[in-house]
Design an enzyme around this catalytic site. Structure first.
Site, PDB file in Angstrom:
ATOM      1  N   HIS A 103     -29.287  14.374  20.951  1.00  0.00           N
ATOM      2  CA  HIS A 103     -29.759  14.409  19.570  1.00  0.00           C
ATOM      3  C   HIS A 103     -29.358  15.725  18.895  1.00  0.00           C
ATOM      4  CE1 HIS A 103     -33.156  11.564  20.971  1.00  0.00           C
ATOM      5  NE2 HIS A 103     -32.350  10.847  20.204  1.00  0.00           N
ATOM      6  N   LYS A 140     -40.950   0.264  20.585  1.00  0.00           N
ATOM      7  CA  LYS A 140     -40.944   1.310  21.611  1.00  0.00           C
ATOM      8  C   LYS A 140     -42.372   1.767  21.902  1.00  0.00           C
ATOM      9  CE  LYS A 140     -36.356   3.068  20.504  1.00  0.00           C
ATOM     10  NZ  LYS A 140     -35.565   4.238  20.132  1.00  0.00           N
ATOM     11  N   SER A 144     -33.376   9.033  25.472  1.00  0.00           N
ATOM     12  CA  SER A 144     -34.786   9.421  25.566  1.00  0.00           C
ATOM     13  C   SER A 144     -35.542   8.535  26.540  1.00  0.00           C
ATOM     14  CB  SER A 144     -35.449   9.348  24.190  1.00  0.00           C
ATOM     15  OG  SER A 144     -34.913  10.300  23.323  1.00  0.00           O
ATOM     16  N   ARG A 168     -23.322   6.279  21.875  1.00  0.00           N
ATOM     17  CA  ARG A 168     -23.032   6.688  23.247  1.00  0.00           C
ATOM     18  C   ARG A 168     -22.100   5.713  23.932  1.00  0.00           C
ATOM     19  NH1 ARG A 168     -29.266   7.003  24.141  1.00  0.00           N
ATOM     20  NH2 ARG A 168     -28.746   4.841  23.953  1.00  0.00           N
TER      21      ARG A 168
END
Length: 170
Positions: free
Chosen positions: A19, A43, A132, A94
């Protein structure tokens, strides 16, 4: 010429070195970069919104970037962009799986407001595996997260894991 304002949205639960890399690089592309800390109903956050805001503010301050600010929001991203005057959404990628999701989101956002452009930044090769979700999982099972987060974030996550309890029985 009007100011170019970008938003880098995310849950940042917790904020990772990946990040920070996108923040540092995204700040070069716009006059002002807003880090939008939000909630995602799909989440299960380890940290509250207030804790994540404080964590991101601390990490951004350490980057020493004059054109970056941190704001919490709980709304559609395009509505947040409209409210803040943003015309660019910055997203980090990513892997191919990220692209498929982000491509769909960019298309939906464009349908909602075609004045806001989405810009994708490829994660630095050394940071591509960091997520994360995986950082939390590694920490919960007693693994070392030092390669993936700053020292301060590692301390935050370690303290939270001590509070909620580690998983696994070796």
């Amino acid at each position: 010429m009007s100011e170019r304002v970008g938003i880098y949205p995310g849950t940042f639960d917790p904020i990772t070195l990946g990040h920070a890399d996108i923040i540092r690089r995204g700040a070069k592309l716009v006059d002002r970069l807003i880090i939008g800390v939000t909630t995602n109903p799909s989440k299960n956050p380890m940290f509250s919104t207030e804790e994540r805001l404080a964590m991101v503010e601390r990490e951004v301050a350490n980057l020493k970037l004059d054109n970056v600010e941190v704001i919490g929001f709980n709304a559609l991203l395009v509505k947040f962009a409209e409210k803040t005057g943003a015309n660019v959404i910055v997203r980090g990628l990513r892997a191919v799986a990220d692209f498929e999701y982000e491509y769909q989101m960019a298309g939906m956002n464009q349908q909602l407001d075609d004045d806001v452009e989405t810009v994708f930044l490829m994660a630095d090769v050394s940071l591509q595996p960091i997520a994360s979700k995986l950082v939390k999982e590694i920490a919960l099972f007693g693994g070392d997260i030092a390669p993936f987060v700053s020292d301060a974030v590692r301390e935050d996550v370690t303290a939270r894991v001590e509070k909620i309890g580690r998983l696994g029985d070796y």
